[in-house]
Design an enzyme around this catalytic site. Sequence first.
Site, PDB file in Angstrom:
ATOM      1  N   SER A  99       2.989   0.289 -10.959  1.00 39.58           N
ATOM      2  CA  SER A  99       4.505   0.697 -10.324  1.00 39.58           C
ATOM      3  C   SER A  99       5.186   1.815 -10.855  1.00 39.58           C
ATOM      4  O   SER A  99       4.860   2.162 -12.040  1.00 39.58           O
ATOM      5  CB  SER A  99       5.359  -0.685 -10.096  1.00 39.58           C
ATOM      6  OG  SER A  99       4.964  -1.638  -9.758  1.00 39.58           O
TER       7      SER A  99
HETATM    8  N1  SAH Z   1       3.077  -4.805 -11.988  1.00 31.37           N
HETATM    9  C1  SAH Z   1       1.949  -4.218 -11.644  1.00 31.37           C
HETATM   10  C2  SAH Z   1       1.728  -3.741 -10.214  1.00 31.37           C
HETATM   11  C3  SAH Z   1       0.507  -4.007  -9.560  1.00 31.37           C
HETATM   12  S1  SAH Z   1       0.257  -3.729  -7.894  1.00 31.37           S
HETATM   13  C4  SAH Z   1       1.592  -2.610 -12.467  1.00 31.37           C
HETATM   14  O1  SAH Z   1       2.621  -2.012 -12.553  1.00 31.37           O
HETATM   15  O2  SAH Z   1       0.662  -2.356 -12.907  1.00 31.37           O
HETATM   16  C5  SAH Z   1       0.305  -5.683  -7.364  1.00 31.37           C
HETATM   17  C6  SAH Z   1      -0.551  -6.385  -7.918  1.00 31.37           C
HETATM   18  O3  SAH Z   1      -0.643  -7.737  -7.221  1.00 31.37           O
HETATM   19  C7  SAH Z   1      -1.911  -6.084  -7.607  1.00 31.37           C
HETATM   20  O4  SAH Z   1      -2.774  -5.715  -8.779  1.00 31.37           O
HETATM   21  C8  SAH Z   1      -2.670  -7.029  -6.525  1.00 31.37           C
HETATM   22  O5  SAH Z   1      -3.893  -7.309  -6.691  1.00 31.37           O
HETATM   23  C9  SAH Z   1      -1.788  -8.128  -7.151  1.00 31.37           C
HETATM   24  N2  SAH Z   1      -1.539  -9.273  -6.065  1.00 31.37           N
HETATM   25  C10 SAH Z   1      -1.461  -9.323  -4.872  1.00 31.37           C
HETATM   26  N3  SAH Z   1      -1.309 -10.445  -4.286  1.00 31.37           N
HETATM   27  C11 SAH Z   1      -1.433 -11.395  -5.253  1.00 31.37           C
HETATM   28  C12 SAH Z   1      -1.595 -12.821  -5.341  1.00 31.37           C
HETATM   29  N4  SAH Z   1      -1.160 -13.733  -4.251  1.00 31.37           N
HETATM   30  N5  SAH Z   1      -1.584 -13.317  -6.454  1.00 31.37           N
HETATM   31  C13 SAH Z   1      -1.979 -12.739  -7.558  1.00 31.37           C
HETATM   32  N6  SAH Z   1      -1.883 -11.166  -7.505  1.00 31.37           N
HETATM   33  C14 SAH Z   1      -1.555 -10.532  -6.471  1.00 31.37           C
END
Ligand code: SAH
Length: 206
Positions: A58
């Site tokens: 993010s």
């Molecule tokens: N806070 C993280 C954002 C990652 S993007 C950072 O800054 O790196 C969002 C993440 O949510 C992705 O890695 C995706 O695989 C995960 N995601 C999406 N749906 C999900 C679910 N149902 N359960 C767990 N993770 C999920």
Amino acid sequence: MPASRPELLQDLVSLGVRSSTVLEVMATVPRDRFVRSDLIAHAWENMALPIDCQQTISQPLVVALMSERLALEEGMRVLEIGTGSGYQTAILAQLAGHVWTIERHDTLLDQAMARFAELNLENITCRSGDGSTGWPEEAPFDRIMVTAAATTMPQPLIDQLVPGGIMVVPVGGTLFDQKLYHVQRLDSGHECHAFLDVRFVPLVHG
Ligand code: SAH
């Protein structure tokens, strides 16, 4: 010339981040350890960057504003859905007592766990799988942060908050109409309001 750590901190202040504890933690957690090696030069720019599995780390401003909105206090129990790179998790771990985090891509979770170990972050428990229904065995939580966009307000997560507990969650049907919501569980029901337009990857069910 790519931005430096102090420049990013200045940007966060000028863009409205007020909490001194959040700013301190944003200054100390090394974002360069959470980005892909070919993108390290851009680690301190105020932008989301691609990570493996077609996901993103993010934007620092969004991480700071979401963390601020959670109003974290020492000792709090926090649930995070969507570990991704682990960057937001590391920020939460510095501001709260313990963080439980769920990620559906094992590749990303393995990378994030290696980073937590390298940084000696011991107050994080990780689980692989679908986090859209929360972590009932560990509930209730003081705070919940969702870092992937839900299509509708996720009631199972609200149910896992303590009364008075706060959740920050992006909700929206398409990439272009997502908003970040501040949700507070009440003794009966909950109240919520949108506070920022955002673009997150989707929260995938199953
Ligand atoms: N806070 C993280 C954002 C990652 S993007 C950072 O800054 O790196 C969002 C993440 O949510 C992705 O890695 C995706 O695989 C995960 N995601 C999406 N749906 C999900 C679910 N149902 N359960 C767990 N993770 C999920």
